[in-house]
Design a protein around this motif. Structure first.
Motif, PDB file in Angstrom:
ATOM      1  N   GLY A 193    -139.535  88.932  31.583  1.00  0.00           N
ATOM      2  CA  GLY A 193    -138.221  89.501  31.708  1.00  0.00           C
ATOM      3  C   GLY A 193    -138.069  89.778  33.524  1.00  0.00           C
ATOM      4  O   GLY A 193    -137.079  90.572  33.645  1.00  0.00           O
ATOM      5  N   ALA A 194    -138.578  89.130  34.251  1.00  0.00           N
ATOM      6  CA  ALA A 194    -138.462  89.205  35.720  1.00  0.00           C
ATOM      7  C   ALA A 194    -137.049  89.094  36.400  1.00  0.00           C
ATOM      8  O   ALA A 194    -136.432  88.003  35.636  1.00  0.00           O
ATOM      9  CB  ALA A 194    -139.601  88.276  36.681  1.00  0.00           C
ATOM     10  N   GLU A 195    -136.682  89.946  37.198  1.00  0.00           N
ATOM     11  CA  GLU A 195    -135.152  89.649  37.489  1.00  0.00           C
ATOM     12  C   GLU A 195    -135.280  88.772  38.914  1.00  0.00           C
ATOM     13  O   GLU A 195    -135.813  89.036  39.941  1.00  0.00           O
ATOM     14  CB  GLU A 195    -134.788  90.987  38.026  1.00  0.00           C
ATOM     15  N   ILE A 196    -134.497  87.594  38.711  1.00  0.00           N
ATOM     16  CA  ILE A 196    -134.244  86.614  39.809  1.00  0.00           C
ATOM     17  C   ILE A 196    -133.029  86.663  40.477  1.00  0.00           C
ATOM     18  O   ILE A 196    -131.982  86.460  39.743  1.00  0.00           O
ATOM     19  CB  ILE A 196    -134.640  85.261  39.510  1.00  0.00           C
ATOM     20  N   ILE A 197    -132.914  87.266  41.784  1.00  0.00           N
ATOM     21  CA  ILE A 197    -131.659  87.606  42.214  1.00  0.00           C
ATOM     22  C   ILE A 197    -131.236  86.040  43.130  1.00  0.00           C
ATOM     23  O   ILE A 197    -131.898  85.550  43.602  1.00  0.00           O
ATOM     24  CB  ILE A 197    -131.442  88.554  43.194  1.00  0.00           C
ATOM     25  N   PHE A 198    -129.688  85.835  42.512  1.00  0.00           N
ATOM     26  CA  PHE A 198    -129.418  84.479  43.013  1.00  0.00           C
ATOM     27  C   PHE A 198    -128.041  84.950  44.044  1.00  0.00           C
ATOM     28  O   PHE A 198    -127.559  86.101  44.246  1.00  0.00           O
ATOM     29  CB  PHE A 198    -128.500  83.795  41.931  1.00  0.00           C
ATOM     30  N   SER A 199    -127.764  83.878  44.763  1.00  0.00           N
ATOM     31  CA  SER A 199    -126.313  83.973  45.410  1.00  0.00           C
ATOM     32  C   SER A 199    -125.075  83.846  44.421  1.00  0.00           C
ATOM     33  O   SER A 199    -125.575  83.195  43.644  1.00  0.00           O
ATOM     34  CB  SER A 199    -126.415  82.908  46.586  1.00  0.00           C
ATOM     35  N   ASP A 200    -123.986  84.290  44.944  1.00  0.00           N
ATOM     36  CA  ASP A 200    -122.896  84.089  44.040  1.00  0.00           C
ATOM     37  C   ASP A 200    -122.357  82.641  44.123  1.00  0.00           C
ATOM     38  O   ASP A 200    -121.338  82.443  43.404  1.00  0.00           O
ATOM     39  CB  ASP A 200    -121.720  85.201  44.119  1.00  0.00           C
ATOM     40  N   SER A 201    -122.888  81.754  44.676  1.00  0.00           N
ATOM     41  CA  SER A 201    -122.437  80.209  45.089  1.00  0.00           C
ATOM     42  C   SER A 201    -122.820  79.659  43.615  1.00  0.00           C
ATOM     43  O   SER A 201    -124.163  79.356  43.596  1.00  0.00           O
ATOM     44  CB  SER A 201    -122.895  79.636  46.201  1.00  0.00           C
ATOM     45  N   ILE A 202    -122.048  78.970  42.926  1.00  0.00           N
ATOM     46  CA  ILE A 202    -122.492  78.224  41.562  1.00  0.00           C
ATOM     47  C   ILE A 202    -123.196  77.006  42.175  1.00  0.00           C
ATOM     48  O   ILE A 202    -124.298  76.658  41.374  1.00  0.00           O
ATOM     49  CB  ILE A 202    -121.160  77.999  40.996  1.00  0.00           C
ATOM     50  N   SER A 203    -122.917  76.361  43.308  1.00  0.00           N
ATOM     51  CA  SER A 203    -123.657  75.287  43.729  1.00  0.00           C
ATOM     52  C   SER A 203    -124.885  75.586  43.897  1.00  0.00           C
ATOM     53  O   SER A 203    -125.933  74.552  43.726  1.00  0.00           O
ATOM     54  CB  SER A 203    -122.989  74.457  44.783  1.00  0.00           C
ATOM     55  N   ASP A 204    -125.424  76.805  44.326  1.00  0.00           N
ATOM     56  CA  ASP A 204    -126.740  77.059  44.762  1.00  0.00           C
ATOM     57  C   ASP A 204    -127.503  77.046  43.482  1.00  0.00           C
ATOM     58  O   ASP A 204    -128.755  76.846  43.580  1.00  0.00           O
ATOM     59  CB  ASP A 204    -126.881  78.260  45.582  1.00  0.00           C
ATOM     60  N   HIS A 205    -127.079  77.538  42.336  1.00  0.00           N
ATOM     61  CA  HIS A 205    -127.788  77.756  41.280  1.00  0.00           C
ATOM     62  C   HIS A 205    -128.318  76.333  40.560  1.00  0.00           C
ATOM     63  O   HIS A 205    -129.337  76.161  40.106  1.00  0.00           O
ATOM     64  CB  HIS A 205    -126.832  78.175  39.931  1.00  0.00           C
ATOM     65  N   GLY A 206    -127.479  75.057  40.921  1.00  0.00           N
ATOM     66  CA  GLY A 206    -127.955  73.854  40.569  1.00  0.00           C
ATOM     67  C   GLY A 206    -129.135  73.487  41.485  1.00  0.00           C
ATOM     68  O   GLY A 206    -129.742  72.646  40.993  1.00  0.00           O
ATOM     69  N   ARG A 207    -129.313  74.261  42.453  1.00  0.00           N
ATOM     70  CA  ARG A 207    -130.577  73.905  43.406  1.00  0.00           C
ATOM     71  C   ARG A 207    -131.917  74.910  43.181  1.00  0.00           C
ATOM     72  O   ARG A 207    -132.996  74.385  43.089  1.00  0.00           O
ATOM     73  CB  ARG A 207    -130.382  74.077  44.929  1.00  0.00           C
ATOM     74  N   ILE A 208    -131.703  75.899  42.695  1.00  0.00           N
ATOM     75  CA  ILE A 208    -132.614  76.842  42.204  1.00  0.00           C
ATOM     76  C   ILE A 208    -133.265  76.953  40.968  1.00  0.00           C
ATOM     77  O   ILE A 208    -134.358  76.733  40.887  1.00  0.00           O
ATOM     78  CB  ILE A 208    -131.815  78.411  42.290  1.00  0.00           C
ATOM     79  N   LEU A 209    -132.433  76.466  39.793  1.00  0.00           N
ATOM     80  CA  LEU A 209    -133.039  76.595  38.344  1.00  0.00           C
ATOM     81  C   LEU A 209    -134.147  75.417  38.479  1.00  0.00           C
ATOM     82  O   LEU A 209    -135.079  75.627  37.650  1.00  0.00           O
ATOM     83  CB  LEU A 209    -131.745  76.357  37.595  1.00  0.00           C
ATOM     84  N   PRO A 210    -133.868  74.128  39.072  1.00  0.00           N
ATOM     85  CA  PRO A 210    -134.926  73.114  38.976  1.00  0.00           C
ATOM     86  C   PRO A 210    -136.210  73.654  39.755  1.00  0.00           C
ATOM     87  O   PRO A 210    -137.300  72.923  39.200  1.00  0.00           O
ATOM     88  CB  PRO A 210    -134.272  72.188  39.845  1.00  0.00           C
ATOM     89  N   ILE A 211    -136.171  74.483  40.620  1.00  0.00           N
ATOM     90  CA  ILE A 211    -137.370  74.869  41.174  1.00  0.00           C
ATOM     91  C   ILE A 211    -138.108  75.579  39.943  1.00  0.00           C
ATOM     92  O   ILE A 211    -139.471  75.394  39.916  1.00  0.00           O
ATOM     93  CB  ILE A 211    -137.149  75.908  42.301  1.00  0.00           C
ATOM     94  N   PHE A 212    -137.647  76.385  39.060  1.00  0.00           N
ATOM     95  CA  PHE A 212    -138.290  76.941  38.027  1.00  0.00           C
ATOM     96  C   PHE A 212    -138.646  75.838  36.897  1.00  0.00           C
ATOM     97  O   PHE A 212    -139.616  76.150  36.236  1.00  0.00           O
ATOM     98  CB  PHE A 212    -137.495  78.044  37.386  1.00  0.00           C
ATOM     99  N   GLU A 213    -137.662  75.308  36.883  1.00  0.00           N
ATOM    100  CA  GLU A 213    -138.161  74.075  35.759  1.00  0.00           C
ATOM    101  C   GLU A 213    -139.428  73.108  36.292  1.00  0.00           C
ATOM    102  O   GLU A 213    -140.316  72.829  35.483  1.00  0.00           O
ATOM    103  CB  GLU A 213    -137.029  73.159  35.594  1.00  0.00           C
TER     104      GLU A 213
END
Length: 290
Positions: A146-166
Motif C-alpha cells: 500500500g505504499a503511496e507513490i506521489i506523481f506530478s499532475d502531468s499525464i505524460s509523466d505517468h507514461g514514463r513513471i509506471l514502466p519503471i515499476f513494471e
C-alpha cells in the motif's frame, strides 16, 4: 540507470534568470566589419531569437551556448519559466520564437489538448531520466504494501513513471503500442501500491520530497536538480536507457525551416555543448541527439 548514479553526487545548480522580452525571428540587427580584402565596410546580419526554457538545465545550457551562437550570427534572449504551461502558450502567442523544455510525450499531449497549438519539434538535445526518490527506502523492492507513490499532475509523466515499476516486476501494464501508460493500464499490482493518489505540480515535487511526503516520489530530473535533491543518496530507481525521451526544441510549424532556428539546433547538438552537458551534470543530464 544505476550506472550513472555513482558519478552524480549532490548537485547544487543555479540558473541565471534573464529578463523577459519578445522578438521577431525575422527581424535582423546589423553589425559591421571589413570585407574579404580588408577594405571598406561589410554588413553582417545578426538574427535575434527569444527562447523559452525552464531554469535547470535548459537555461544553463542556453547560456553556455549563447557566445557560440553569436559567432554564428544568432543573438538569443532567454526567457525562463518555472512551469510547463506558459512555455507553450507564449510560443503560440508569438511572445517567444522557440521553447526548450518538453519531451515528445508531453508535446503530443499538449497538441491533443490544445487545438490552437500548431507546433513541431526540430531537434532533440538531451534526456533527463525521471527518478523515484525515497527518504525511507533504498530500493523499489523495499516499498511496503500500500505504499503511496506521489506523481506530478502531468499525464505524460505517468507514461514514463509506471514502466519503471513494471521493469522492477512490481506491476504489470497492458498498453497499446505507441501509447503512454496511465494508472488505468495497470492489470496487476500485488503490493497494492498507491499510484498518483496524490498529484502535485511538477515543480512542487522536490519540496514535497523535502517535506517527507509519501513513501516515494517520482521527480523530473530538472526539478530534482533545481530543488537540490541529493540524487545519488535518495534516487532508488530511474528510467531505463532505452526508454529515455529527448528534450526538444519546439517551434510553430511555420518556422520549421527557419535558418536561425536550425542553426540553434546545430549549435546545441555540437561537440562543445555536448561536452558542457556531460561535465556540468555528471550523468544526470544525458546528451541525446535525434
Amino acid at each position: 540507470m544505476k550506472k550513472f548514479l555513482r558519478t552524480i553526487g549532490a548537485l547544487a545548480l543555479t540558473a541565471s534568470l534573464v529578463a523577459c522580452g519578445t522578438s521577431d525571428s525575422n527581424d535582423d540587427e546589423q553589425a559591421t566589419g571589413t570585407d574579404d580584402d580588408g577594405e571598406g565596410e561589410a554588413t553582417e546580419e545578426v538574427q535575434s531569437l527569444v527562447v523559452g526554457a525552464t531554469a535547470v538545465p535548459h537555461a544553463e545550457v542556453l547560456e553556455f551556448a549563447k557566445p557560440l551562437l553569436l559567432e554564428e550570427g544568432i543573438d538569443i534572449e532567454i526567457q525562463v519559466f518555472q512551469d510547463y504551461i506558459l512555455p507553450n502558450t507564449t510560443l503560440e502567442s508569438g511572445e517567444i520564437d522557440v521553447n526548450y523544455f518538453q519531451t515528445p510525450g508531453y508535446l503530443a499531449q499538449q497538441l491533443a489538448d490544445n487545438e490552437n497549438f500548431d507546433f513541431v519539434s526540430v531537434g532533440s538535445i538531451h534526456a533527463e531520466p525521471i527518478g523515484i526518490y525515497s527518504q525511507e527506502y533504498t530500493s523499489l523492492d523495499e516499498l511496503p504494501e500500500g505504499a503511496e507513490i506521489i506523481f506530478s499532475d502531468s499525464i505524460s509523466d505517468h507514461g514514463r513513471i509506471l514502466p519503471i515499476f513494471e521493469d522492477a516486476g512490481l506491476i504489470e501494464l497492458d498498453v497499446a503500442e505507441g501509447e503512454l501508460a496511465t494508472v488505468d493500464n495497470i492489470v496487476s499490482n500485488p503490493k497494492n501500491l498507491q499510484f498518483g493518489s496524490t498529484q502535485v505540480e511538477a515543480r512542487m515535487l522536490a519540496p514535497s520530497f523535502e517535506n517527507g511526503e509519501g513513501d516515494a516520489i517520482a521527480i523530473n530530473t530538472n526539478y530534482a536538480l533545481e530543488g537540490n535533491v541529493d540524487i545519488e543518496k535518495y534516487g532508488i530507481a530511474f528510467e531505463s536507457d532505452e526508454k529515455l525521451q529527448g528534450n526538444l526544441i519546439v517551434v510553430r510549424s511555420e518556422d520549421e525551416n527557419n535558418e536561425a532556428i536550425l542553426k540553434l539546433v546545430e549549435v546545441l547538438q555540437s561537440e562543445e555543448v555536448t561536452q558542457f552537458i556531460e561535465e556540468q551534470y555528471n550523468g544526470a543530464v544525458i546528451p541525446l541527439h535525434e
